[in-house]
Enzyme design. Structure first.
Site, mmCIF file in Angstrom:
data_model
loop_
_atom_site.group_PDB
_atom_site.id
_atom_site.type_symbol
_atom_site.label_atom_id
_atom_site.label_comp_id
_atom_site.label_asym_id
_atom_site.label_seq_id
_atom_site.Cartn_x
_atom_site.Cartn_y
_atom_site.Cartn_z
ATOM 1 C CG ASP A 39 -7.279 -4.386 -7.455
ATOM 2 O OD1 ASP A 39 -6.576 -3.761 -7.139
ATOM 3 O OD2 ASP A 39 -8.576 -3.452 -8.388
ATOM 4 C CE LYS A 45 -9.566 -6.334 -13.740
ATOM 5 N NZ LYS A 45 -9.860 -5.495 -14.429
ATOM 6 C CG MET A 84 -0.402 -2.812 -17.971
ATOM 7 S SD MET A 84 -2.028 -1.821 -17.632
ATOM 8 C CE MET A 84 -1.698 -0.402 -17.973
HETATM 9 N N1 SAH Z 1 -4.149 2.885 -10.791
HETATM 10 C C1 SAH Z 1 -1.992 2.488 -11.590
HETATM 11 C C2 SAH Z 1 -2.133 1.800 -12.474
HETATM 12 C C3 SAH Z 1 -2.421 0.786 -12.434
HETATM 13 S S1 SAH Z 1 -2.172 -0.506 -13.867
HETATM 14 C C4 SAH Z 1 -1.659 3.020 -11.298
HETATM 15 O O1 SAH Z 1 -2.145 5.038 -10.945
HETATM 16 O O2 SAH Z 1 -0.453 2.961 -10.631
HETATM 17 C C5 SAH Z 1 -1.356 -2.008 -14.161
HETATM 18 C C6 SAH Z 1 0.579 -1.202 -14.521
HETATM 19 O O3 SAH Z 1 0.658 -0.380 -13.045
HETATM 20 C C7 SAH Z 1 1.181 -2.320 -13.818
HETATM 21 O O4 SAH Z 1 1.593 -2.735 -15.062
HETATM 22 C C8 SAH Z 1 2.570 -1.351 -13.520
HETATM 23 O O5 SAH Z 1 3.552 -1.388 -14.378
HETATM 24 C C9 SAH Z 1 2.786 -0.496 -12.953
HETATM 25 N N2 SAH Z 1 2.549 -0.489 -11.789
HETATM 26 C C10 SAH Z 1 1.755 -0.656 -10.388
HETATM 27 N N3 SAH Z 1 1.787 -0.537 -9.218
HETATM 28 C C11 SAH Z 1 2.825 -0.857 -9.734
HETATM 29 C C12 SAH Z 1 4.659 -0.980 -8.601
HETATM 30 N N4 SAH Z 1 4.628 -0.820 -6.944
HETATM 31 N N5 SAH Z 1 5.452 -0.902 -8.717
HETATM 32 C C13 SAH Z 1 5.885 -1.190 -10.374
HETATM 33 N N6 SAH Z 1 4.470 -0.514 -11.696
HETATM 34 C C14 SAH Z 1 3.781 -0.764 -10.647
#
Ligand code: SAH
Length: 517
Positions: free
Chosen positions: A40, A62, A178
């Site tokens: 994704d 998404k 988020m």
């Molecule tokens: N499963 C993922 C989170 C998914 S929810 C994890 O463990 O990281 C999606 C949110 O994760 C985004 O809205 C943001 O807040 C955060 N996120 C994911 N990758 C990111 C990145 N490289 N830099 C900053 N925020 C990130």
């Protein structure tokens, strides 16, 4: 085998936060054996290079708030279908699959359909964002607790399931996933429930990637800071005193080439050293294999020479490819390096000499100047008249070396053993990057990379060429390459004294040193 006997399996794999180096070894192992990969939006596409060419790649992103290509239910169903069809399916998810990743929902569907599964944890973006922004998420002197929270649910209404009242003072460090859209609500709830307005807050976007951006403020100011900086998702909000440690601990964004997008024009086979050295120092490399190396159609000249190796006094290697193709041909004709026994061996530079060592051959001569002319000059320190020299090399190459040797009375056999051809594809992407002004620097490591790069960007005339390359710096590995750049009406900004990849990278770093004059 009947279909019943083939049992598929779905692997939920954490892709990590963005830096492709943060994938686990287990994740890499599974990607290398995948038949189908679902990935994704937050997954770095560079990870897909581990996947076999034969695998099916399915994008189920998404992309933040926009139109959903697939619903979560749709994804769950597809995973189950592919799983039951007997395939090895990798479901690659950003960060960790079980941290705000809906991984468990996907597994519930798999269980319902009787599909085997396995879960591989990943580096979650909260720890990566903090670490890559120079913020230790815990520190004995500052906090002994940390909470991961979703900011998605923080609306003005009362029904949020996040206990902001308890979190505000109950957790030392609070990391909000988020949380950008609802940042004003989140910060006011934390303050309302007793967290001091001057508590430091950092917001980190695209953490651990070359596009990482971070800003710092306080609970009272961060909403304005984020708005003014134009920070949009994906980003993480880190609240707590540990943010203050950033001044000392920051490292990722401080790397000398951080945030600079550089084009590496080299053969696919040889790009990796340059790319890894530049990336190590923070550069964002776009690799364009402007040269594709192919064998020649006719090896009779080389074959003849190999038959009569004892009549040669010298064999000269002027490129890595010459070595590769020479030894390939040796093997293809059922011979080995013993045919070189009576021959002196010259290498154009240190990298070529090192490559020879990999074949168990130590060069007798490496010139001080790593060019064809340099090699000729070193050889001419001795009397070369009547000497027989074999030069296995590219079909098209500079004639300086053979001419200088022939002028000194040597008999030179030039044996073409490979050729450079400009590859097709990705032209449009490169042009777009240039038009958008995203490119800081283009690197050239040989004359043919220059000509092939120019063929690739395909400017209608000199004026358009200058427009496209306006503001783009050019690094050339040595004088011959630099001359080719100039002949095409362009200016060389960076050129190392020694013509090697590490020296070129050092020269680029020097150029971008903040105190460079
Ligand atoms: N499963 C993922 C989170 C998914 S929810 C994890 O463990 O990281 C999606 C949110 O994760 C985004 O809205 C943001 O807040 C955060 N996120 C994911 N990758 C990111 C990145 N490289 N830099 C900053 N925020 C990130």
């Amino acid at each position: 085998m009947s279909e019943k006997n083939i049992k598929g399996k779905v692997y939920l794999v954490g892709a990590g936060p963005g830096d492709p180096g943060l994938l686990t070894l287990r994740g890499k192992y599974l990607l290398q054996r995948a038949e189908v990969v679902f990935y994704d939006y937050l997954v770095n596409k560079k990870l897909l290079k581990h996947v076999p060419d034969t695998a099916e790649l399915i994008y189920v992103g998404k992309k933040g708030g926009g139109l959903h290509a697939y619903t979560q239910e749709g994804i769950n169903q597809m995973l189950a279908e592919y799983g039951t069809s007997g395939k090895r399916v990798v479901r690659l998810k950003g960060g960790d699959p079980f941290i705000f990743g809906r991984g468990a929902e996907e597994i519930q569907e798999l269980v319902k359909e009787g599909v085997d599964f396995e879960v591989v944890p990943g580096v979650t973006s909260a720890t990566a964002a903090a670490t890559y922004a120079g913020i230790p998420i815990t520190h004995r002197g500052y906090t002994t607790s940390v909470a991961f929270v979703t900011g998605h649910e923080a609306t003005g209404k009362q029904e949020s399931t996040v206990a902001w009242d308890k979190l505000a003072t109950g957790a030392g460090t609070i990391v909000v996933y988020m949380g950008i859209k609802n940042l004003p609500i989140i910060t006011s709830k934390l303050m309302e429930h007793g967290r001091a307005p001057e508590t430091p807050v950092a917001v980190v976007r695209w953490a651990s990637t070359p596009n990482q951006r971070s800003v710092v403020g306080t609970l009272a100011t961060i909403t304005d800071v984020v708005r003014e900086a134009g920070i949009a998702p994906p980003a993480l909000v880190i609240v707590g005193e540990v943010v203050n440690l950033r001044d000392t601990v920051d490292w990722f964004e401080k790397r000398p080439l951080f945030g600079k997008r550089m084009v590496v024009t080299r053969t696919r086979e040889q790009a990796s050293e340059l790319v890894s050295l530049l990336e190590e120092n923070g550069a964002d490399c776009l690799e364009y294999s402007t040269i594709h190396i192919e064998p020649v159609d006719d090896y009779s000249l080389l074959d003849n020479a190999m038959q009569n190796m004892s009549s040669y006094d010298w064999i000269l290697f002027t490129s890595l490819n010459a070595i590769t193709y020479f030894f390939k041909r040796l093997e293809a004709t059922s011979q080995d390096s013993r045919i070189l026994a009576g021959c002196c061996i010259g290498a154009v530079g240190r990298a070529t000499a090192d490559e020879l060592l990999k074949h168990g051959i130590r060069a007798d001569l490496i010139p001080e100047k790593f060019t064809g002319a340099g090699l000729a000059e070193s050889l001419l320190a001795d009397d070369m008249s009547e000497k027989h020299v074999l030069l296995p090399r590219a079909e098209k190459a500079m004639e300086t070396l053979p001419e200088m040797l022939e002028d000194a009375g040597a008999a030179v056999t030039v044996a073409p053993i490979y050729r450079n051809v400009p590859p097709q594809g990705r032209k449009d992407e490169l042009r777009e990057e240039l038009v958008d002004g995203n490119i800081e620097l283009v690197t050239f490591t040989s004359s043919s990379t220059v000509t092939n790069f120019l063929t690739m960007i395909d400017a209608a005339n000199e004026q358009e060429l200058h427009q496209l390359l306006d503001g783009v710096k050019i690094a050339a590995i040595g004088p011959v390459t630099a001359e080719t750049v100039r002949k095409n009406g362009l200016t060389v900004d960076i050129q190392p004294d020694n013509y090697t990849i590490p020296d070129m990278v050092a020269a680029i770093m020097d150029y971008y040193r903040p105190d460079a004059t």
